[in-house]
Design a protein around this motif. Structure first.
Motif, short mmCIF file in Angstrom:
data_model
loop_
_atom_site.label_atom_id
_atom_site.label_comp_id
_atom_site.label_asym_id
_atom_site.label_seq_id
_atom_site.Cartn_x
_atom_site.Cartn_y
_atom_site.Cartn_z
N GLN A 24 0.65 -1.47 -0.12
CA GLN A 24 -0.21 -0.30 0.05
C GLN A 24 0.71 1.27 0.03
O GLN A 24 0.13 2.26 -0.16
N GLY A 25 1.91 1.43 0.33
CA GLY A 25 2.92 2.60 -0.16
C GLY A 25 2.73 2.69 1.08
O GLY A 25 3.59 3.64 1.49
N LEU A 26 2.94 1.76 2.15
CA LEU A 26 3.14 2.52 4.13
C LEU A 26 4.22 2.31 4.85
O LEU A 26 5.12 1.22 4.22
N GLU A 27 5.24 2.49 5.37
CA GLU A 27 6.02 2.73 6.26
C GLU A 27 5.23 2.31 7.26
O GLU A 27 4.96 2.57 8.29
N VAL A 28 6.04 0.88 7.26
CA VAL A 28 5.85 -0.63 7.98
C VAL A 28 6.42 -0.85 9.74
O VAL A 28 7.76 -1.51 9.49
N HIS A 29 6.90 -0.63 10.47
CA HIS A 29 7.07 -0.90 11.57
C HIS A 29 6.35 -2.28 12.38
O HIS A 29 5.73 -2.58 12.75
N VAL A 30 7.47 -3.36 12.66
CA VAL A 30 6.51 -3.93 13.38
C VAL A 30 7.26 -4.40 14.96
O VAL A 30 8.32 -4.32 14.90
N ALA A 31 6.92 -4.66 16.16
CA ALA A 31 7.24 -4.95 17.53
C ALA A 31 6.24 -5.82 18.13
O ALA A 31 4.54 -5.68 17.38
N ALA A 32 6.96 -6.52 18.37
CA ALA A 32 6.83 -8.09 18.85
C ALA A 32 5.62 -7.97 20.23
O ALA A 32 4.91 -8.86 20.37
N ASP A 33 6.23 -6.94 21.07
CA ASP A 33 5.39 -6.70 22.55
C ASP A 33 5.54 -6.36 23.03
O ASP A 33 5.46 -5.03 22.38
N GLU A 34 4.80 -4.96 24.26
CA GLU A 34 4.46 -4.35 24.39
C GLU A 34 5.84 -3.32 25.16
O GLU A 34 5.58 -2.41 23.92
N ASP A 35 7.10 -4.20 24.88
CA ASP A 35 7.97 -2.25 25.07
C ASP A 35 8.23 -2.32 24.08
O ASP A 35 9.40 -1.05 23.71
N ALA A 36 8.83 -3.32 22.85
CA ALA A 36 8.76 -3.09 21.72
C ALA A 36 8.47 -2.15 21.17
O ALA A 36 8.60 -0.81 20.89
N PHE A 105 -9.42 -11.70 9.69
CA PHE A 105 -9.46 -10.59 9.00
C PHE A 105 -8.62 -10.82 7.95
O PHE A 105 -7.53 -11.17 8.46
N ARG A 106 -9.06 -11.20 6.43
CA ARG A 106 -8.46 -10.95 5.67
C ARG A 106 -7.50 -10.15 5.35
O ARG A 106 -7.96 -8.52 5.60
N PRO A 107 -5.73 -10.48 5.49
CA PRO A 107 -4.94 -9.27 5.01
C PRO A 107 -4.71 -8.22 3.93
O PRO A 107 -4.89 -6.99 4.32
N ALA A 108 -5.76 -8.28 2.11
CA ALA A 108 -5.68 -7.40 2.02
C ALA A 108 -6.30 -6.42 2.41
O ALA A 108 -6.66 -5.47 2.40
N ASP A 109 -7.83 -6.63 3.38
CA ASP A 109 -8.87 -6.09 3.41
C ASP A 109 -8.75 -5.25 4.54
O ASP A 109 -8.72 -3.67 5.03
N MET A 110 -7.25 -5.92 5.29
CA MET A 110 -6.69 -5.10 7.18
C MET A 110 -6.24 -4.30 5.83
O MET A 110 -6.19 -2.60 6.39
N ALA A 111 -5.23 -4.58 5.14
CA ALA A 111 -4.22 -3.34 4.14
C ALA A 111 -5.31 -1.92 3.88
O ALA A 111 -4.79 -0.79 4.07
N ALA A 112 -6.61 -2.27 2.90
CA ALA A 112 -7.19 -1.99 2.63
C ALA A 112 -7.30 -0.25 3.93
O ALA A 112 -7.82 1.30 3.40
N MET A 113 -8.47 -0.85 4.95
CA MET A 113 -8.53 -0.54 5.99
C MET A 113 -6.93 1.17 6.55
O MET A 113 -7.85 2.47 7.33
N VAL A 114 -6.20 -0.09 7.14
CA VAL A 114 -4.75 0.56 7.80
C VAL A 114 -4.40 1.63 6.33
O VAL A 114 -4.79 2.93 6.99
N ALA A 115 -4.49 1.73 5.55
CA ALA A 115 -4.46 2.24 3.99
C ALA A 115 -5.19 3.94 4.06
O ALA A 115 -4.84 5.10 4.22
N HIS A 116 -6.84 3.92 4.23
CA HIS A 116 -7.85 4.78 4.83
C HIS A 116 -6.69 4.98 5.99
O HIS A 116 -7.99 6.76 5.94
N TYR A 117 -7.22 4.72 7.23
CA TYR A 117 -7.01 5.64 8.08
C TYR A 117 -6.47 6.12 8.61
O TYR A 117 -5.40 7.26 9.17
N ALA A 118 -5.11 5.48 7.52
CA ALA A 118 -3.02 6.49 7.37
C ALA A 118 -3.58 8.01 6.48
O ALA A 118 -2.23 8.59 6.70
N GLN A 119 -4.42 8.09 5.54
CA GLN A 119 -5.13 9.21 5.42
C GLN A 119 -4.92 10.63 6.28
O GLN A 119 -5.76 10.70 7.45
#
Length: 129
Positions: A24-36, A105-119
């Motif tokens: 979706q062209g987003l800058e994505v970071h991943v954290a495994a837990d609360e501290d990260a 939830f389907r990953p493609a649908d989640m990605a579309a939702m995230v892209a919407h809220y990222a605007q």
């Protein structure tokens, strides 16, 4: 470029979600837990947080609460396996919640939702008469 933080969930799901969000062209970071997750929120602006409520280490709501304090404009999409939370209760428990989705939830649908809220958020004063 909008920034997204994925917090928690099984390793394979986090990376599948990241792949779809990267597309979706987003800058994505991943954290495994609360501290990260809190370390990411402490260091950088995040536009959307995809947050598994049931973290294996730490508490999902602690991450949401910290985001509300440190990054009040960040929108949080909660991922839940609990029907109670997916029924709307999440909005009473978290001021920065914008959506609650089931873990399957389907990953493609989640990605579309995230892209919407990222605007960028439009404020009433931004509207043109």
């Amino acid at each position: 470029m909008p920034r997204v933080l994925i917090v928690g969930g099984p390793d394979n799901i986090r990376w599948i979600w990241k792949t779809h969000l990267d597309q979706q062209g987003l800058e994505v970071h991943v954290a495994a837990d609360e501290d990260a997750a809190i370390e990411f929120l402490r260091r950088m602006d995040i536009d959307v947080i995809v947050l598994d409520v049931m973290l294996s280490h730490g508490a999902g709501f602690a991450v949401s609460d910290y985001a509300q304090f440190r990054r009040p404009d960040a929108r949080v999409i909660f991922v839940t396996r609990d029907d109670f939370l997916s029924g709307g209760a999440i909005f009473q428990l978290s001021a920065n919640a914008c959506a609650a989705i089931p873990a399957h939830f389907r990953p493609a649908d989640m990605a579309a939702m995230v892209a919407h809220y990222a605007q960028p958020q439009r404020r009433p004063a931004d509207k043109v008469a």
